[in-house]
Structure formats: structure tokens, C-alpha cells
Scaffold this motif. Structure first.
Motif, mmCIF file in Angstrom:
data_model
loop_
_atom_site.group_PDB
_atom_site.id
_atom_site.type_symbol
_atom_site.label_atom_id
_atom_site.label_comp_id
_atom_site.label_asym_id
_atom_site.label_seq_id
_atom_site.Cartn_x
_atom_site.Cartn_y
_atom_site.Cartn_z
ATOM 1 N N ARG A 109 0.826 -1.210 0.000
ATOM 2 C CA ARG A 109 0.000 0.000 0.000
ATOM 3 C C ARG A 109 0.858 1.257 0.000
ATOM 4 N NH1 ARG A 109 -5.495 0.678 3.554
ATOM 5 N NH2 ARG A 109 -6.292 2.527 2.485
ATOM 6 N N ASN A 110 1.976 1.229 0.714
ATOM 7 C CA ASN A 110 2.862 2.392 0.744
ATOM 8 C C ASN A 110 3.802 2.430 -0.451
ATOM 9 O OD1 ASN A 110 2.509 3.809 3.569
ATOM 10 N ND2 ASN A 110 2.449 1.610 3.970
ATOM 11 N N ALA A 111 4.126 1.257 -0.983
ATOM 12 C CA ALA A 111 5.046 1.220 -2.120
ATOM 13 C C ALA A 111 4.372 1.598 -3.431
ATOM 14 C CB ALA A 111 5.658 -0.181 -2.237
ATOM 15 N N LEU A 112 3.055 1.552 -3.495
ATOM 16 C CA LEU A 112 2.356 1.780 -4.759
ATOM 17 C C LEU A 112 2.249 3.250 -5.149
ATOM 18 C CD1 LEU A 112 -0.606 -0.779 -4.791
ATOM 19 C CD2 LEU A 112 1.377 -0.690 -6.301
ATOM 20 N N LEU A 113 2.473 4.176 -4.232
ATOM 21 C CA LEU A 113 2.275 5.590 -4.548
ATOM 22 C C LEU A 113 3.153 6.057 -5.725
ATOM 23 C CD1 LEU A 113 1.841 7.205 -1.021
ATOM 24 C CD2 LEU A 113 0.100 6.811 -2.766
ATOM 25 N N PRO A 114 4.469 5.864 -5.699
ATOM 26 C CA PRO A 114 5.256 6.280 -6.874
ATOM 27 C C PRO A 114 4.955 5.446 -8.112
ATOM 28 C CG PRO A 114 6.645 5.118 -5.301
ATOM 29 C CD PRO A 114 5.336 5.353 -4.624
ATOM 30 N N VAL A 115 4.553 4.197 -7.922
ATOM 31 C CA VAL A 115 4.228 3.339 -9.058
ATOM 32 C C VAL A 115 2.981 3.847 -9.767
ATOM 33 C CG1 VAL A 115 3.676 0.988 -9.780
ATOM 34 C CG2 VAL A 115 5.308 1.368 -7.932
ATOM 35 N N VAL A 116 1.997 4.308 -9.000
ATOM 36 C CA VAL A 116 0.770 4.852 -9.586
ATOM 37 C C VAL A 116 1.087 6.079 -10.422
ATOM 38 C CG1 VAL A 116 -1.395 6.011 -9.024
ATOM 39 C CG2 VAL A 116 -0.790 3.889 -7.867
ATOM 40 N N THR A 117 1.987 6.924 -9.944
ATOM 41 C CA THR A 117 2.392 8.093 -10.722
ATOM 42 C C THR A 117 2.997 7.677 -12.054
ATOM 43 O OG1 THR A 117 2.841 9.308 -8.680
ATOM 44 C CG2 THR A 117 3.802 10.171 -10.700
ATOM 45 N N ALA A 118 3.886 6.690 -12.012
ATOM 46 C CA ALA A 118 4.512 6.207 -13.251
ATOM 47 C C ALA A 118 3.481 5.614 -14.198
ATOM 48 C CB ALA A 118 5.584 5.163 -12.917
ATOM 49 N N ILE A 119 2.535 4.865 -13.657
ATOM 50 C CA ILE A 119 1.495 4.260 -14.502
ATOM 51 C C ILE A 119 0.668 5.342 -15.190
ATOM 52 C CG2 ILE A 119 -0.650 2.916 -14.440
ATOM 53 C CD1 ILE A 119 0.634 1.212 -12.252
ATOM 54 N N GLY A 120 0.338 6.414 -14.465
ATOM 55 C CA GLY A 120 -0.422 7.498 -15.071
ATOM 56 C C GLY A 120 0.319 8.157 -16.219
ATOM 57 N N LEU A 121 1.593 8.444 -16.023
ATOM 58 C CA LEU A 121 2.388 9.068 -17.079
ATOM 59 C C LEU A 121 2.561 8.131 -18.270
ATOM 60 C CD1 LEU A 121 5.145 10.796 -14.908
ATOM 61 C CD2 LEU A 121 3.184 11.869 -16.015
ATOM 62 N N LEU A 122 2.794 6.857 -17.991
ATOM 63 C CA LEU A 122 2.973 5.888 -19.080
ATOM 64 C C LEU A 122 1.684 5.715 -19.874
ATOM 65 C CD1 LEU A 122 5.059 3.208 -17.158
ATOM 66 C CD2 LEU A 122 5.882 4.663 -19.012
#
Length: 334
Positions: A253-266
Motif C-alpha cells: 500500500r505504501n510502495a504503490l504511490l510512486p508506481v501509480v504516478t509512473a502508470i499514469g504518465l505511461l
């Protein structure tokens, strides 16, 4: 949550207004002006003056901008110079193909990349970690067009497992409802058409997903490694909490925050038009259309494309903010 959505939507208004101003300035700063783009370089001065009067370009700039803004609100993006059809009509006809391909690619990257990055971090230094890091590096380095040609040659031409071009086989007369062939087959009960469209989607989605897959894998791995060092994870493990609770509630849950940002940009990048992949597989989406517009100096299409993609990025950022608030409720107060 509703207050957050309303606040983010209100913040979109100045962004879109600023974008409209930039587009208006760009349109008037074209070499020779908008009339030269429409009439061509061989047009006479009399033809240009007549076109300016017809288009209202001889009026003050603030009047022209007001008319320009009203047309954008009405989704009137002009007419394509090459095809003679309204730009909005061209987009709505071609964009579902790009959306279908982009969503398939990003879903494939998420489904594989997030678990792979997590398990690579949990087994740091092991064979899975080494393989994930090496594979992601290769995925980033290989050009998309080269991988697309390779997949097409091996799995479509040599082995014949998948179709090589198009979104659907010529012998299938599917009912077009939304423009998304896979979804249309499900909605109309034409499961053969849906399966055929899905089969056509495999190779281009696989080629397009390699770079997002590599980035998501590496970001998930790095983020999980960082979270695993946090005190609250050690505390949760020392209390004897079940590993599934620790993994889902405290680590992922805490590790997904930067991953979500990357997914949005991608996702925004994929939706902006995978020109090379669509060209290799003759996909017929927005990418090849924009390529032809650049070659033909079709400025109304390019202007509409810039506005359309900017709007998509803005909406994706809104979805990322909402995802943040779901993953970490503390974000809602900011």
C-alpha cells in the motif's frame, strides 16, 4: 472524496484556458499564418486576404480568441486539410483503436510488472531479482519498432500463431457499437468477433508494453525495497502479524504511490499515439493518422491532437490523484 474531486476539477479550468492560449498563439505564429497552412505556399496575396476575411482573421486578436475558445467548447476543431472531414469526427473514428491497444499494453505491464517487481525485491540478490533487473534493462533498451517487427516475423509470419496486421479478420462482420472491437463483441454477444479482435491485439500490445513493463517492474522493486526498510514494517513483523497482512497493508500500500504516478504518465504516453507499433501492425489508430498529418502539414489535425492529448493527460492526473486518496487517505486533506 467528493470535495477532492470538485477541487481537482476546478483546478483543471485554468490549465485548459492556458493551453487554449498557447494553441491560439501557435496557430497565429505558423509560417505565413493560418491562411498559408490552409491555402498552401503558392497562394496569392489576394487569396490570402480573401481567406482572412472569410475566417475572421482580419478582426482584433481578442475577438478571434473568443471565437476560437467558443469553437473548442463546442468541440469544433476545424476540418482536416487532407481528408476534408471534421477533425473531431476523425478522432472519434480512430481513437478507440489506440485506446484499446494502449489499455491492453498498460494492463499487461501492470499485471506482470507489479508482482514481478515485488517478488524481485523480496528475494533481493536471488535469481528472480537478477532476471527481473536484467530483463527490464533489456526491455528499455530494445526499440519498440524492432521488437514489433521481430514479434510479427516470428509469431505471425513464421509460426502463424497470430494475425500480422489489422484489428479484425476480413471474414468477420462484427457489429460496431463503441469502436472497441473486443468490447463490442461482448456487448452484442458476438463472442467469435470478440475473440478474433483479442487475438489480433496480442502481438501489438505485447510489443507496446515492453517499456512500460520494464519501468513499472523497476519502480515497484525500488519502492518495495525502500518500504521494507521502514520501522513500521519491522514493527508489524515483530508483532507477529500474518505475512499477507504485512505485505498488503504495510508494504504494497505504501510502495504503490510512486508506481501509480509512473502508470499514469505511461498511460498518457501510450494514449498519445503509438505511431511505430500502429504502423508495423497496420492498426489504424490515431498514431498513423498523426504521422500522415505531420507529413502533410495538416495543422487543424495537429492542433486538435495537441488539445486532445493535453486533456487526456489532465484527466489521467485527476485519476492518479483519486488513486492516491484511495491508497493513502492522508492525501485527501492536502
Amino acid at each position: 472524496m467528493l470535495r477532492l474531486i470538485v477541487r481537482r476539477l476546478l483546478q483543471l479550468i485554468p490549465t485548459l484556458i492556458g493551453l487554449s492560449v498557447l494553441l491560439f498563439i501557435w496557430l497565429h505564429r505558423l509560417p505565413g499564418g493560418p491562411t498559408a497552412a490552409l491555402l498552401g505556399e503558392r497562394a496569392t496575396e489576394a487569396d490570402r486576404r480573401q481567406a482572412e476575411a472569410l475566417l475572421g482573421l482580419d478582426q482584433p486578436l481578442w475577438v478571434q480568441y473568443g471565437r476560437f475558445l467558443r469553437r473548442l467548447v463546442e468541440l469544433d476543431l476545424g476540418t482536416s486539410i487532407r481528408t476534408g472531414r471534421p477533425v473531431w469526427e476523425e478522432f472519434t473514428m480512430r481513437f478507440p483503436a489506440t485506446v484499446e491497444l494502449a489499455l491492453a499494453a498498460i494492463l499487461l505491464a501492470i499485471v506482470i510488472g507489479v508482482p514481478l517487481g515485488y517478488f524481485a525485491a523480496r528475494r533481493r540478490g536471488g535469481w528472480l531479482d537478477i532476471g527481473a533487473v536484467t530483463g527490464s534493462l533489456i526491455g528499455i533498451c530494445i526499440p519498440v519498432f524492432f521488437l514489433a517487427f521481430l514479434l510479427k516475423e516470428v509469431f505471425a509470419v513464421v509460426l502463424g500463431w497470430f494475425p500480422s496486421v489489422g484489428r479484425q479478420s476480413t471474414g468477420i462482420n462484427a457489429t460496431d457499437v463503441t469502436g472497441f472491437h473486443v468490447l463490442d463483441g461482448i456487448l452484442t454477444g458476438e463472442l467469435d468477433a470478440s475473440g478474433d479482435a483479442l487475438w489480433h491485439l496480442v502481438l501489438p500490445a505485447l510489443a507496446l508494453s515492453t517499456i512500460p513493463l520494464a519501468i513499472i517492474t523497476r519502480m515497484t522493486r525500488a519502492s518495495v525495497l525502500e518500504v521494507l526498510q521502514e520501522d513500521y514494517v519491522r514493527t508489524a513483523e515483530s508483532k507477529g502479524l500474518h505475512q499477507r497482512v504485512v505485505r498488503l497493508r504495510h508494504v504494497m500500500r505504501n510502495a504503490l504511490l510512486p508506481v501509480v504516478t509512473a502508470i499514469g504518465l505511461l498511460t498518457g504516453g501510450l494514449l498519445s499515439g503509438a505511431v511505430l507499433t500502429e504502423t508495423v501492425f497496420s492498426w489504424g489508430g490515431i498514431g498513423s493518422f498523426i504521422r500522415d498529418a505531420i507529413d502533410g502539414r495538416d495543422y487543424p489535425v495537429l492542433m486538435g491532437f495537441i488539445l486532445f492529448i493535453a486533456l487526456i493527460y489532465v484527466l489521467i492526473n485527476l485519476l492518479v490523484d483519486l488513486a492516491y486518496s484511495v491508497i493513502d487517505p492522508r492525501v485527501r486533506v492536502h
